[in-house]
Design a protein around this motif. Structure first.
Motif, short mmCIF file in Angstrom:
data_model
loop_
_atom_site.label_atom_id
_atom_site.label_comp_id
_atom_site.label_asym_id
_atom_site.label_seq_id
_atom_site.Cartn_x
_atom_site.Cartn_y
_atom_site.Cartn_z
N LEU A 1 0.39 -1.51 0.57
CA LEU A 1 -0.42 0.16 -0.09
C LEU A 1 1.17 1.04 0.09
CD1 LEU A 1 -2.73 -0.68 2.81
CD2 LEU A 1 -3.10 -0.05 0.08
N ASN A 2 1.90 0.94 0.62
CA ASN A 2 3.24 2.58 1.21
C ASN A 2 3.66 2.71 -0.43
OD1 ASN A 2 4.23 4.34 2.29
ND2 ASN A 2 5.93 3.38 2.45
N LEU A 3 3.73 1.39 -1.49
CA LEU A 3 4.27 1.42 -2.51
C LEU A 3 3.84 2.01 -3.35
CD1 LEU A 3 6.75 -1.56 -2.13
CD2 LEU A 3 7.65 0.98 -2.05
N GLN A 4 2.41 2.28 -3.39
CA GLN A 4 1.59 2.98 -4.42
C GLN A 4 1.06 3.76 -3.87
OE1 GLN A 4 -1.93 0.01 -4.67
NE2 GLN A 4 -1.03 -0.53 -6.20
N GLY A 5 1.84 4.63 -3.02
CA GLY A 5 1.25 5.63 -2.22
C GLY A 5 -0.29 5.76 -1.59
N ASP A 6 -0.51 4.73 -1.00
CA ASP A 6 -1.61 4.90 -0.47
C ASP A 6 -2.30 4.24 1.06
OD1 ASP A 6 -4.77 5.81 -1.31
OD2 ASP A 6 -5.02 3.27 -2.28
N TYR A 7 -0.74 4.38 1.27
CA TYR A 7 -1.08 3.81 2.50
C TYR A 7 -1.86 4.15 4.35
CZ TYR A 7 -0.24 1.34 7.67
OH TYR A 7 -0.31 1.21 8.98
N ASN A 8 -2.51 3.92 4.83
CA ASN A 8 -3.11 3.82 6.28
C ASN A 8 -3.74 3.12 6.35
OD1 ASN A 8 -5.91 4.19 6.02
ND2 ASN A 8 -5.46 6.59 4.58
N GLU A 9 -3.84 3.01 7.94
CA GLU A 9 -4.27 1.94 8.74
C GLU A 9 -5.83 1.30 8.11
OE1 GLU A 9 -3.95 -1.14 11.54
OE2 GLU A 9 -2.23 -0.05 10.76
N LEU A 10 -6.00 2.51 8.34
CA LEU A 10 -8.18 1.88 7.99
C LEU A 10 -8.10 1.39 6.18
CD1 LEU A 10 -10.91 1.87 8.00
CD2 LEU A 10 -10.84 4.06 7.36
N LYS A 11 -6.92 2.45 5.48
CA LYS A 11 -6.79 1.22 4.24
C LYS A 11 -6.27 -0.77 4.11
CE LYS A 11 -7.53 5.49 0.99
NZ LYS A 11 -6.35 6.16 -0.15
N LEU A 12 -5.66 -0.09 5.29
CA LEU A 12 -4.47 -1.58 5.50
C LEU A 12 -6.06 -3.14 5.78
CD1 LEU A 12 -2.73 -3.93 5.28
CD2 LEU A 12 -2.11 -2.92 7.23
N ARG A 13 -6.48 -2.48 6.92
CA ARG A 13 -8.06 -3.59 7.04
C ARG A 13 -9.07 -3.25 6.27
NH1 ARG A 13 -7.77 -3.58 13.03
NH2 ARG A 13 -6.52 -2.33 14.13
N ARG A 14 -9.05 -2.09 5.39
CA ARG A 14 -9.97 -2.57 4.51
C ARG A 14 -9.48 -3.60 4.05
NH1 ARG A 14 -11.78 3.95 3.15
NH2 ARG A 14 -13.10 4.10 5.12
N CYS A 15 -8.24 -3.71 3.03
CA CYS A 15 -7.90 -4.45 1.81
C CYS A 15 -7.51 -5.58 2.72
CB CYS A 15 -5.99 -4.05 2.36
SG CYS A 15 -5.29 -5.33 0.59
N MET A 16 -7.76 -6.27 3.79
CA MET A 16 -7.86 -7.57 4.42
C MET A 16 -9.25 -8.00 4.69
SD MET A 16 -4.45 -8.24 4.51
CE MET A 16 -4.08 -9.39 5.94
N ALA A 17 -10.09 -7.03 4.94
CA ALA A 17 -11.36 -7.72 5.35
C ALA A 17 -12.29 -7.84 3.84
CB ALA A 17 -12.23 -6.69 5.74
N HIS A 18 -11.42 -7.13 2.64
CA HIS A 18 -12.26 -7.12 1.56
C HIS A 18 -11.45 -8.44 0.57
CE1 HIS A 18 -13.27 -2.69 1.11
NE2 HIS A 18 -14.81 -3.44 2.70
N SER A 19 -10.35 -8.82 0.81
CA SER A 19 -10.29 -9.78 0.57
C SER A 19 -10.58 -11.44 0.52
CB SER A 19 -8.69 -10.53 0.97
OG SER A 19 -8.01 -9.18 0.95
N ARG A 20 -10.14 -12.25 -0.49
CA ARG A 20 -10.82 -14.23 -0.59
C ARG A 20 -9.90 -14.43 -1.01
NH1 ARG A 20 -16.22 -14.03 -4.63
NH2 ARG A 20 -18.24 -13.60 -2.68
#
Length: 459
Positions: free
Chosen positions: A311-330
């Protein structure tokens, strides 16, 4: 609902692809008998397909874009591969997760001793095994010795035709009356799983001459002193390559198919997948056989940390986005199931068993006795997977592990489900599971690969 035998559905083209895949699988099993060897082989294959290490990406300071392929290995025992998709990571990933550790015997840190002119290595078994199955077999020693100066030496003895092998001895039947009266769990005790490694005394030595002879060989071959055992990781595994099995060559017999059959097919699907909508991930982890503990087990924060880096390498990191990424994964927790064995039919509920040759196995829940310790996949996810499998002509079956109150087992599924992601166990039916030599159907290996390809593309 009886599922059709997959072999009956194949055309010549399918059989050709099946044999090619299984030939590659036999090679993977034969060169990757430990976690370190699996990670090394995974990196080799990944780099051939254009993957670059996360460390090199970080060093260059480059931004990750759609289509980029990266991998991150940790402690040489666990690895995650990613292909960046069209959608933002915040919307989740499609994850194939398998484990690359298998039951074995580990050499202790003060292992080498001599008694009655015979030298032994003391071991501690790893994972769930029937200890009596490990005696009188030709064994190999794989691993690494790390010296105080930080230099590392790879060890692999017993795999080449010219190599010596080792064994754990057993009592001859003529003297085994009392032994044969014991329960199976006690026929061979854990402390009796010591590996015989030498019997020739070193010339001009009086005390521990055989042990000293072994140490001299280790020093000549690996530059190793006895104290170097303290910082060594040496695994004792069955010697020999994976082999085709049966007159019709329809099966594969090998050490470590739990869970390298799913690790291989997950990796193969990952490396052949191109242009994904959601970011694709192949996650191969250590320590599942002992509870997914430690820094390289699924319970560690390794995977979460790597996703944060992406996420950080995409210039898009924050804690909420990390949590969303994990929760929205299959995720498909790619792990094996017990194949129905007609010779031990009493252990299975036939309607809910997995059968060799009938395709990849989905297990809605694992655990034991009342689903204890289980991930239990939701019906909506199962329905979506059924559609994906049918749309891609994948042969699959639904099963659980044995009768309700007989036993059970666990996988890494419940750990990833803690993030709120949809997870189900999906793998290959295995005969002789956790024995030194396990058996799978070539058809099931092929169907697992097709399943994982379809999941990365359509989930």
């Amino acid at each position: 609902m009886e599922r059709e035998n997959a072999w009956k559905t194949y055309k010549e083209k399918d059989k050709k692809e099946l044999e090619q895949l299984n030939g590659d699988y036999i090679e993977f099993l034969s060169v990757g008998k430990t976690e370190r060897e699996c990670v090394r082989e995974t990196i080799r294959q990944a780099e051939e397909k254009g993957y670059q290490s996360l460390g090199s990406v970080l060093k260059k300071g480059q931004k990750l874009q759609k289509g980029d392929k990266v991998y991150a290995a940790y402690m040489n025992k666990t690895i995650a591969l990613f292909q960046i998709g069209e959608k933002p990571l915040e919307e989740g990933m499609n994850i194939l997760g398998a484990h690359i550790d298998s039951p074995r015997m580990d050499v202790k840190q003060n292992p080498l001793y001599e008694t009655e002119d015979m030298a032994y290595l003391d071991t501690h078994y790893y994972g769930g095994i029937k200890k009596y199955q490990w005696v009188t077999l030709p064994l190999a020693i794989h691993g690494v010795v790390v010296k105080k100066d930080g230099t590392s030496v790879d060890v692999c003895i017993g795999e080449k035709p010219e190599d010596p092998v080792f064994c754990v001895t057993d009592l001859l039947i003529h003297l085994a009356g009392a032994q044969m009266e014991k329960k199976a769990a006690k026929v061979i005790e854990g402390e009796k799983l010591d590996v015989l490694v030498g019997s020739m005394p070193l010339k001009d030595e009086e005390k521990d001459a055989v042990k000293k002879g072994v140490l001299e060989i280790l020093k000549e071959t690996y530059g190793m002193e006895e104290e170097d055992f303290m910082s060594a990781e040496l695994e004792v595994v069955p010697a020999g390559r994976a082999r085709e099995m049966g007159f019709d060559r329809s099966m594969i017999m090998s050490y470590g198919q739990d869970d390298r059959v799913c690790a291989f097919t997950s990796l193969a699907a990952m490396l052949e997948t191109e242009s994904v909508d959601k970011t694709a991930c192949c996650l191969l982890v250590d320590k599942e056989e002992i509870g997914s503990v430690g820094a390289t087990g699924m319970q560690s924060h390794f995977f979460e940390n790597v996703v944060a880096e992406l996420l950080n390498l995409q210039g898009d990191y924050n804690e909420l986005k990390l949590r969303r990424c994990m929760a929205h994964s299959r995720m498909l927790s790619s792990d094996v199931n017990a194949a129905y064995d007609p010779l031990f039919a009493d252990a299975f509920e036939k309607r809910s068993a997995s059968f060799m040759g009938r395709g990849v196995v989905f297990s809605k829940f694992t655990g034991s006795r009342g689903k204890s310790g289980s991930n239990d996949a939701n019906a909506e996810y199962l329905a979506a997977l059924r559609k994906i499998m049918d749309d891609n002509q994948v042969n699959y079956q639904m099963a659980e592990l044995g009768k309700v109150d007989i036993g059970g087992g666990g996988t890494i599924a419940y750990i990833l489900s803690l993030y709120g992601m949809e997870v189900i166990d999906s793998g290959v039916a295995v005969l002789n599971m956790h024995a030194p030599w396990e058996v799978t159907s070539k058809a099931d290996v092929y169907e697992a690969y097709k399943c994982y390809m379809a999941f990365l593309k359509d989930a």
